[in-house]
Structure formats: C-alpha cells, structure tokens
Scaffold this active site. Sequence first.
Site, PDB file in Angstrom:
ATOM      1  N   CYS A 117       0.937  -1.217   0.034  1.00 46.44           N
ATOM      2  CA  CYS A 117      -0.050  -0.033  -0.059  1.00 46.44           C
ATOM      3  C   CYS A 117       0.804   1.250   0.050  1.00 46.44           C
ATOM      4  O   CYS A 117       0.204   2.318  -0.311  1.00 46.44           O
ATOM      5  CB  CYS A 117      -1.020  -0.067   1.180  1.00 46.44           C
ATOM      6  SG  CYS A 117      -2.011  -1.411   1.234  1.00 46.44           S
ATOM      7  N   HIS A 243      -3.159   6.789   2.911  1.00 44.52           N
ATOM      8  CA  HIS A 243      -3.839   5.521   2.172  1.00 44.52           C
ATOM      9  C   HIS A 243      -5.173   5.118   2.957  1.00 44.52           C
ATOM     10  O   HIS A 243      -5.211   5.475   4.252  1.00 44.52           O
ATOM     11  CB  HIS A 243      -2.821   4.414   2.616  1.00 44.52           C
ATOM     12  CG  HIS A 243      -3.181   2.990   2.521  1.00 44.52           C
ATOM     13  ND1 HIS A 243      -3.736   2.764   1.144  1.00 44.52           N
ATOM     14  CD2 HIS A 243      -3.221   1.945   3.146  1.00 44.52           C
ATOM     15  CE1 HIS A 243      -4.094   1.570   1.179  1.00 44.52           C
ATOM     16  NE2 HIS A 243      -3.984   0.938   2.315  1.00 44.52           N
ATOM     17  N   ASN A 273     -10.129  -0.442   0.371  1.00 42.02           N
ATOM     18  CA  ASN A 273      -8.804  -0.350   0.502  1.00 42.02           C
ATOM     19  C   ASN A 273      -8.198  -0.606  -0.987  1.00 42.02           C
ATOM     20  O   ASN A 273      -8.344  -1.957  -1.177  1.00 42.02           O
ATOM     21  CB  ASN A 273      -7.932  -0.983   1.544  1.00 42.02           C
ATOM     22  CG  ASN A 273      -6.755  -1.243   1.556  1.00 42.02           C
ATOM     23  OD1 ASN A 273      -5.893  -0.655   0.584  1.00 42.02           O
ATOM     24  ND2 ASN A 273      -6.008  -1.501   2.793  1.00 42.02           N
TER      25      ASN A 273
HETATM   26  N1  COA Z   1     -18.237  -8.339  10.429  1.00 45.31           N
HETATM   27  C1  COA Z   1     -18.642  -8.700  11.982  1.00 45.31           C
HETATM   28  N2  COA Z   1     -17.821  -8.970  12.815  1.00 45.31           N
HETATM   29  C2  COA Z   1     -16.464  -9.067  12.367  1.00 45.31           C
HETATM   30  C3  COA Z   1     -15.886  -8.756  10.998  1.00 45.31           C
HETATM   31  C4  COA Z   1     -16.781  -8.318  10.034  1.00 45.31           C
HETATM   32  N3  COA Z   1     -16.502  -8.114   8.979  1.00 45.31           N
HETATM   33  N4  COA Z   1     -14.597  -8.885  11.157  1.00 45.31           N
HETATM   34  C5  COA Z   1     -14.266  -9.185  12.437  1.00 45.31           C
HETATM   35  N5  COA Z   1     -15.402  -9.441  13.191  1.00 45.31           N
HETATM   36  C6  COA Z   1     -15.299  -9.655  14.772  1.00 45.31           C
HETATM   37  C7  COA Z   1     -14.466 -10.611  14.917  1.00 45.31           C
HETATM   38  O1  COA Z   1     -14.657 -11.671  14.939  1.00 45.31           O
HETATM   39  C8  COA Z   1     -14.237 -10.107  16.558  1.00 45.31           C
HETATM   40  O2  COA Z   1     -15.373 -10.973  17.088  1.00 45.31           O
HETATM   41  P1  COA Z   1     -15.151 -11.583  18.545  1.00 45.31           P
HETATM   42  O3  COA Z   1     -14.987 -10.250  19.477  1.00 45.31           O
HETATM   43  O4  COA Z   1     -16.285 -12.376  18.775  1.00 45.31           O
HETATM   44  O5  COA Z   1     -13.710 -12.395  18.440  1.00 45.31           O
HETATM   45  C9  COA Z   1     -14.612  -8.664  16.512  1.00 45.31           C
HETATM   46  O6  COA Z   1     -15.190  -8.327  15.233  1.00 45.31           O
HETATM   47  C10 COA Z   1     -13.581  -7.683  16.870  1.00 45.31           C
HETATM   48  O7  COA Z   1     -12.584  -8.028  15.884  1.00 45.31           O
HETATM   49  P2  COA Z   1     -11.354  -7.244  15.705  1.00 45.31           P
HETATM   50  O8  COA Z   1     -10.550  -7.724  14.904  1.00 45.31           O
HETATM   51  O9  COA Z   1     -10.645  -6.832  17.191  1.00 45.31           O
HETATM   52  O10 COA Z   1     -12.100  -5.816  15.229  1.00 45.31           O
HETATM   53  P3  COA Z   1     -11.470  -4.303  15.004  1.00 45.31           P
HETATM   54  O11 COA Z   1     -12.218  -3.368  15.805  1.00 45.31           O
HETATM   55  O12 COA Z   1     -10.050  -4.408  14.986  1.00 45.31           O
HETATM   56  O13 COA Z   1     -11.514  -4.152  13.314  1.00 45.31           O
HETATM   57  C11 COA Z   1     -10.640  -4.310  11.283  1.00 45.31           C
HETATM   58  C12 COA Z   1     -11.306  -5.063  12.470  1.00 45.31           C
HETATM   59  C13 COA Z   1      -9.826  -5.285  10.222  1.00 45.31           C
HETATM   60  C14 COA Z   1     -11.654  -3.401  10.609  1.00 45.31           C
HETATM   61  C15 COA Z   1      -9.488  -3.393  11.869  1.00 45.31           C
HETATM   62  O14 COA Z   1      -8.460  -4.304  12.582  1.00 45.31           O
HETATM   63  C16 COA Z   1      -8.681  -2.714  10.960  1.00 45.31           C
HETATM   64  O15 COA Z   1      -9.144  -1.913  10.102  1.00 45.31           O
HETATM   65  N6  COA Z   1      -7.284  -2.988  10.564  1.00 45.31           N
HETATM   66  C17 COA Z   1      -6.459  -2.627   9.809  1.00 45.31           C
HETATM   67  C18 COA Z   1      -6.476  -3.120   8.633  1.00 45.31           C
HETATM   68  C19 COA Z   1      -5.857  -2.447   7.470  1.00 45.31           C
HETATM   69  O16 COA Z   1      -5.897  -1.500   7.164  1.00 45.31           O
HETATM   70  N7  COA Z   1      -5.172  -3.349   6.845  1.00 45.31           N
HETATM   71  C20 COA Z   1      -4.687  -2.961   5.331  1.00 45.31           C
HETATM   72  C21 COA Z   1      -3.688  -2.012   5.792  1.00 45.31           C
HETATM   73  S1  COA Z   1      -2.603  -1.799   4.369  1.00 45.31           S
END
Ligand code: COA
Length: 316
Positions: A117, A243, A273
């Site tokens: 990215c 980004h 993204n």
């Molecule tokens: N829909 C519903 N629930 C979801 C889900 C979805 N699409 N994806 C994950 N969950 C659930 C998980 O299973 C977890 O459930 P649990 O508490 O029962 O275990 C809960 O939501 C929390 O998960 P978590 O991973 O802690 O959520 P988060 O607040 O960190 O959000 C992302 C997840 C992926 C949105 C976030 O971590 C993020 O944006 N990270 C950066 C990713 C990124 O930018 N990547 C590319 C970089 S170039």
Amino acid sequence: MQPTLPGIHIVATGHYAPEKVITNDDLSHIVDTSDEWIKKRTGIERRHFSEGEKNLDLAVHAARQAIEQSGIDINELGACIVATFSPDYFVPSVACLLQRELGLPEEMPSFDMNAACSGFLYALHTARGILLQSEKRYALVVGSEIISKVLDMEDRGTCILFGDGAGAAVIELAEGKQYVSYLGARGDDTSIVCPNADGVRHIVHMDGSSVFRFAVGTVPVCVNKILEKAGVDKDEIDYYVCHQANKRIIESVAAKLEQPIEKFYMNMQEYGNTSAASVPIALSEMNQAGLFKPGMKVLCVGFGAGLTWAGALIEW
Ligand code: COA
C-alpha cells in the site's frame, strides 16, 4: 551547501475502478457481517470488483486519462512505473504491457514495484530518482490493483476491506517545487501476507488489529519526519492524503497531529482499500474536483504490507 535538486510537479492525474459495485449488504450475504459493522469499523460502504478485467486493463484506463490530461508528447516520458502487489503475471510486468498498450517509447525503464500500500509513493520517489539521471523530464507513475483475485471470500476480517482500482499521474521534474519524502520498511511476514508458494492459493491473510496499531503509530511519525525535513509547519499543509485503509486510522492520525479532519481527504467509502492505487485515486479525484491550486502543499502517506511506509510532501 548542497544545491537543491528539482522536486516533482504532478502535471496530470487519472483513475479508474471496475463497474461492478459490491456493497456492504452484498457482502453480508456471503459472510457473517453487516453494513453497520463495516461502516462503523472502517468507513467503507462499497468497493469495486473486476469482472474479467485484468490489472493491466485498470492501469490502461487510469494512465490514458492522465496522459491525455497532461497534453505531453509521450516521447518525452523517461520512465513508466506501476506499483502493484497483484500483477497479472510474475513476468511480464504490468508496466511493460502498459507501455505496449499505450504505444509508449521503448527507450525508458518500465517496471513494476511492490511496496504494497506504500507502493505509489515508493514509485513516485523512484521515478524522480530516474528522471534526475535522465535527459527526460516526465514520468508515468501508476498504482493498480486487482485485489478481488486474492481475497478469501470466507474470511470476514479481510474480504470486506479491499477493492480493485487504478490511479495514475504524469509527473515532471520541477525546479523550485518542494519535494520531501520519508520511506521505510520493516521485515514482517505475519501482519499482512499474500503467499505465492507452490500449491498455496494466493489469498491475503491479515492480523487486523496489529496492522491497525502499526498504522496509527507510523503515519504520524512519517508526517512529523517530513515536516521536520521540509521545515514546514503542520498548519501550512493544505491537504493530507493518507492511504485509504480505514476511516478510524485517519481520524486517529488527525487527532494525534491536532489537525482538522477536513484537511484529510477520504474516499474509502466508495473504493475500500485499493492498496497501491489508493493514494493516486484520491489525488486524481481531488484534482478532478478542482481542490488543488498551484503552490498548495499536499502531504501524502502510505503504509502497508512489508511492513512498509512512505510519505511525500508535494507542492502542487
Ligand atoms: N463483520 C462482523 N464482525 C467482524 C468482522 C466483520 N466483517 N470482522 C471481524 N469481526 C469480529 C471479530 O470476529 C471479533 O469478534 P469476537 O470479538 O467475537 O472475536 C470482533 O469483530 C472484533 O474483531 P477485531 O479484529 O478486534 O475488530 P477491529 O475493531 O480490530 O476491526 C478491522 C477489524 C480489520 C476492521 C481493523 O482491525 C482494521 O481496520 N485493521 C487495519 C486493517 C488494514 O487497514 N489493513 C490494510 C493495511 S494496508
């Protein structure tokens, strides 16, 4: 004192996303998720997925737009770089095929680069370096991704985040235009991985919360390093173009920098993204909307797999 090397002027931009739109509701029929969850946690509402179009097709659309808008003679180009982690082939590169499709001159380097990215800003930096050693003044720099091909549509933690698209810029070496950059990398094969080993399907795996922590920590550092190197105050920046991974990451960066959120362009709601395409798509949309005026200071920052990060202060 060292003479100041010419900076970069972005002469023209272009962008393209496939026609097929996948909404959050569409995804809620495939994995256990909801529009509300995705919007709240990421800011993403829709993304575009290719239906038969290749990475090259996306790159051609965006690059053609940028070249036409620039009005330059293509024989004045001194480099063609495509930033991507999702090329159509290991070889030939998207850049070489793009060169053929657009009838670009042969006497210039054409190649892909993969900094995930951060790719477009790595490519911008590289293009400037090439032009500084060349007799040519212009370069074509593209970010193009077809991430739908490498998504695990059973993994709700990743498939909701990404989309396909391409953005392009024709850049020119420009005396008197400020260009200050800061690039870095840290070997990491656990946060975001897309394997290509024999027998393993190429799909993106990600530790979302670790990437989130990395991003909210790294982006402000990147911005502050650039401001310090440039001798520019954060209030002098007209737009921050980050980004487009997640709205919450951008909001956290704005808060840490104590800058108004209005200075941070956001379009992840439309594209998700798009990795290396995200910054150039944003620049192209902003340019098309007439947001840039000559002399404006635009600070772009990318971060992603590698782990990599890259920032550039560009004077419009
Ligand atoms: N829909 C519903 N629930 C979801 C889900 C979805 N699409 N994806 C994950 N969950 C659930 C998980 O299973 C977890 O459930 P649990 O508490 O029962 O275990 C809960 O939501 C929390 O998960 P978590 O991973 O802690 O959520 P988060 O607040 O960190 O959000 C992302 C997840 C992926 C949105 C976030 O971590 C993020 O944006 N990270 C950066 C990713 C990124 O930018 N990547 C590319 C970089 S170039």
